[in-house]
Design a protein around this motif. Structure first.
Motif, PDB file in Angstrom:
ATOM      1  N   ILE A 146    -106.822 103.385  29.058  1.00 35.82           N
ATOM      2  CA  ILE A 146    -108.345 103.101  28.771  1.00 35.82           C
ATOM      3  C   ILE A 146    -108.692 103.064  27.337  1.00 35.82           C
ATOM      4  N   ILE A 147    -109.358 101.985  27.093  1.00 35.68           N
ATOM      5  CA  ILE A 147    -109.707 101.874  25.868  1.00 35.68           C
ATOM      6  C   ILE A 147    -111.390 101.994  25.871  1.00 35.68           C
TER       7      ILE A 147
ATOM      8  N   ASP B  97    -105.789 104.124  33.808  1.00 35.55           N
ATOM      9  CA  ASP B  97    -106.650 103.761  35.049  1.00 35.55           C
ATOM     10  C   ASP B  97    -105.793 103.528  36.052  1.00 35.55           C
ATOM     11  N   GLU B  98    -106.217 103.237  37.104  1.00 37.02           N
ATOM     12  CA  GLU B  98    -105.559 102.966  38.527  1.00 37.02           C
ATOM     13  C   GLU B  98    -104.416 102.105  38.254  1.00 37.02           C
TER      14      GLU B  98
ATOM     15  N   LYS C 103    -112.827  99.559  18.579  1.00 33.61           N
ATOM     16  CA  LYS C 103    -112.531 100.366  19.716  1.00 33.61           C
ATOM     17  C   LYS C 103    -111.349 101.604  19.573  1.00 33.61           C
ATOM     18  N   LEU C 104    -111.159 102.631  20.383  1.00 34.40           N
ATOM     19  CA  LEU C 104    -110.524 103.738  20.346  1.00 34.40           C
ATOM     20  C   LEU C 104    -109.589 103.893  21.294  1.00 34.40           C
ATOM     21  N   THR C 105    -108.326 104.286  21.235  1.00 37.66           N
ATOM     22  CA  THR C 105    -107.595 104.871  22.322  1.00 37.66           C
ATOM     23  C   THR C 105    -107.733 106.184  22.344  1.00 37.66           C
ATOM     24  N   ILE C 106    -107.835 106.791  23.589  1.00 37.14           N
ATOM     25  CA  ILE C 106    -108.135 108.157  23.912  1.00 37.14           C
ATOM     26  C   ILE C 106    -106.885 108.915  24.356  1.00 37.14           C
ATOM     27  N   ALA C 107    -106.585 109.974  23.779  1.00 38.90           N
ATOM     28  CA  ALA C 107    -105.406 110.623  24.366  1.00 38.90           C
ATOM     29  C   ALA C 107    -105.790 112.105  24.797  1.00 38.90           C
TER      30      ALA C 107
END
Length: 118
Positions: free
Chosen positions: A77-78, A71-72, A46-50
């Motif tokens: 978010i992954i 997220d809320e 999985k990736l961490t998105i910036a």
């Protein structure tokens, strides 16, 4: 009937989540271009998105904390892949322009340039 139910579920899930960058909902960002930066997680696919929108970051703060897509609940978010992130950003009003991959310390870092749909 199943397709309708699936479509409504997906639509509701997008509407119910408040994905933000620096507390601003993605669809309300006042920017024409942004860059998705995907970094793979250790021992995971999985990736961490910036998201880089050209915002200022504090000198001694981690850059990813200010640019992390949240997220809320304020959690990062992954995404499963960069395609997952592209589909997410497309659903939120952005088109893909170009991509670059840079290897840093044996780890691939993906940079995808996006433009707001007109």
């Amino acid at each position: 009937m199943k397709k309708l139910l699936l479509s409504l579920t997906l639509l509701f899930s997008f509407a119910s989540f408040g994905q933000t960058i620096n507390g601003i909902p993605i669809k309300d960002l006042d920017v024409q271009y942004l860059q998705i930066i995907g970094t793979s997680k250790m021992l995971s696919s999985k990736l961490t998105i910036a998201i880089d929108i050209g915002q200022r970051t504090k000198l001694f703060s981690s850059n990813t904390d200010a640019t992390l897509l949240k997220d809320e609940n304020g959690e990062g978010i992954i995404f499963n892949s960069m395609i997952d992130a592209l589909n997410f950003m497309s659903a939120n009003g952005y088109n893909f322009v170009t991509a670059n991959i840079i290897t840093v310390g044996g780890q691939n870092v993906y940079h995808y340039l996006m433009v707001k749909k007109v």
